[in-house]
Design a protein around this motif. Structure first.
Motif, PDB file in Angstrom:
ATOM      1  N   GLY A  29       0.851  -1.186   0.000  1.00 15.97           N
ATOM      2  CA  GLY A  29       0.000   0.000   0.000  1.00 15.97           C
ATOM      3  C   GLY A  29       0.886   1.235   0.000  1.00 15.97           C
ATOM      4  O   GLY A  29       1.782   1.364  -0.822  1.00 15.97           O
ATOM      5  N   HIS A  30       0.674   2.110   0.946  1.00 13.01           N
ATOM      6  CA  HIS A  30       1.483   3.328   1.071  1.00 13.01           C
ATOM      7  C   HIS A  30       2.612   3.138   2.085  1.00 13.01           C
ATOM      8  O   HIS A  30       3.108   4.112   2.648  1.00 13.01           O
ATOM      9  N   LEU A  31       2.999   1.895   2.313  1.00 14.51           N
ATOM     10  CA  LEU A  31       4.028   1.572   3.300  1.00 14.51           C
ATOM     11  C   LEU A  31       5.174   0.816   2.659  1.00 14.51           C
ATOM     12  O   LEU A  31       5.019   0.201   1.613  1.00 14.51           O
ATOM     13  N   CYS A  32       6.300   0.833   3.341  1.00 13.84           N
ATOM     14  CA  CYS A  32       7.431  -0.016   3.001  1.00 13.84           C
ATOM     15  C   CYS A  32       7.712  -0.881   4.218  1.00 13.84           C
ATOM     16  O   CYS A  32       7.970  -0.351   5.308  1.00 13.84           O
ATOM     17  N   LEU A  33       7.632  -2.191   4.060  1.00 13.89           N
ATOM     18  CA  LEU A  33       7.806  -3.117   5.176  1.00 13.89           C
ATOM     19  C   LEU A  33       9.032  -3.994   4.960  1.00 13.89           C
ATOM     20  O   LEU A  33       9.251  -4.513   3.867  1.00 13.89           O
ATOM     21  N   PHE A  34       9.804  -4.152   6.024  1.00 12.65           N
ATOM     22  CA  PHE A  34      10.973  -5.024   6.019  1.00 12.65           C
ATOM     23  C   PHE A  34      10.696  -6.193   6.957  1.00 12.65           C
ATOM     24  O   PHE A  34      10.415  -5.992   8.137  1.00 12.65           O
ATOM     25  N   PHE A  35      10.755  -7.401   6.443  1.00 16.76           N
ATOM     26  CA  PHE A  35      10.536  -8.607   7.233  1.00 16.76           C
ATOM     27  C   PHE A  35      11.905  -9.203   7.549  1.00 16.76           C
ATOM     28  O   PHE A  35      12.584  -9.714   6.658  1.00 16.76           O
ATOM     29  N   SER A  36      12.313  -9.128   8.807  1.00 16.35           N
ATOM     30  CA  SER A  36      13.652  -9.588   9.160  1.00 16.35           C
ATOM     31  C   SER A  36      13.750 -11.106   9.090  1.00 16.35           C
ATOM     32  O   SER A  36      12.760 -11.811   9.280  1.00 16.35           O
ATOM     33  N   GLU A  37      14.947 -11.563   8.814  1.00 17.37           N
ATOM     34  CA  GLU A  37      15.241 -12.986   8.886  1.00 17.37           C
ATOM     35  C   GLU A  37      15.995 -13.299  10.167  1.00 17.37           C
ATOM     36  O   GLU A  37      16.087 -14.454  10.564  1.00 17.37           O
ATOM     37  N   ILE A  38      16.533 -12.255  10.794  1.00 17.36           N
ATOM     38  CA  ILE A  38      17.213 -12.435  12.066  1.00 17.36           C
ATOM     39  C   ILE A  38      16.196 -12.289  13.194  1.00 17.36           C
ATOM     40  O   ILE A  38      15.100 -11.763  12.995  1.00 17.36           O
ATOM     41  N   THR A  39      16.558 -12.762  14.367  1.00 24.34           N
ATOM     42  CA  THR A  39      15.667 -12.651  15.516  1.00 24.34           C
ATOM     43  C   THR A  39      16.311 -11.796  16.584  1.00 24.34           C
ATOM     44  O   THR A  39      17.531 -11.593  16.605  1.00 24.34           O
ATOM     45  N   GLY A  40      15.494 -11.304  17.476  1.00 21.62           N
ATOM     46  CA  GLY A  40      15.969 -10.527  18.616  1.00 21.62           C
ATOM     47  C   GLY A  40      14.826 -10.315  19.579  1.00 21.62           C
ATOM     48  O   GLY A  40      13.677 -10.668  19.292  1.00 21.62           O
ATOM     49  N   THR A  41      15.144  -9.754  20.731  1.00 28.41           N
ATOM     50  CA  THR A  41      14.096  -9.377  21.671  1.00 28.41           C
ATOM     51  C   THR A  41      13.328  -8.204  21.077  1.00 28.41           C
ATOM     52  O   THR A  41      13.763  -7.598  20.087  1.00 28.41           O
ATOM     53  N   TRP A  42      12.217  -7.823  21.699  1.00 31.22           N
ATOM     54  CA  TRP A  42      11.435  -6.693  21.197  1.00 31.22           C
ATOM     55  C   TRP A  42      12.291  -5.424  21.218  1.00 31.22           C
ATOM     56  O   TRP A  42      12.289  -4.669  20.256  1.00 31.22           O
TER      57      TRP A  42
END
Length: 158
Positions: A29-42
């Motif tokens: 939509g009007h957003l750019c989203l990055f889906f990480s492959e790494i993990t971490g705490t919040w």
């Protein structure tokens, strides 16, 4: 003059080739989203996003929620089943807020029975691969979703 126009057209092509989003981000939509492959705490996820001039994704409207649900269908589901997003209730239990502006969460796309705080201390928000929210412990290690604005439109005059 012709060289300038050609350069502008090439830049415009690069700009729009990623839907107006930085490399690695998905146009949603009007957003750019990055889906990480790494993990971490919040907290680590929040810090990671901010390092790259982004923030943890906040589905704070139905339009944004629909955008993330659509985008989730195009990325592999994480092995953990969920991604951290930018909501929490760690300041006041049961009062969920979006982290960037500390405004209350007013829309609701919680998994049935949630938020539950079932394991005591489930103060951070995650989104399932299906788009529903879950309250989860902030010290769990999960992949996460960052958001940023699309690049500005390129205006070519002439």
């Amino acid at each position: 003059m012709v060289v300038s126009v050609v350069i502008l057209l090439l830049l415009a092509n690069v700009h729009f080739s990623h839907g107006g989003c930085p490399e690695g981000y998905h146009a949603a939509g009007h957003l750019c989203l990055f889906f990480s492959e790494i993990t971490g705490t919040w907290a680590e996820a929040n810090s990671y996003c901010r390092t790259f001039s982004a923030s943890l994704f906040e589905p704070n409207s139905d339009e944004r929620q629909k955008a993330v649900v659509t985008a989730l269908q195009t990325v592999p589901a994480p092995s953990h089943g969920e991604f951290f997003i930018g909501g929490s209730d760690f300041f006041v239990e049961g009062h969920w807020i979006w982290s960037t502006e500390s405004v209350p969460v007013t829309n609701s796309h919680w998994l049935p029975g949630n938020p539950s705080d079932s394991n005591i201390g489930e103060d951070c928000m995650a989104v399932s691969a299906g788009g529903q929210w879950n309250d989860i412990a902030c010290d769990r290690h999960l992949p996460f979703i960052c958001e940023t604005e699309p690049w500005g439109d390129v205006d070519i005059i002439g």
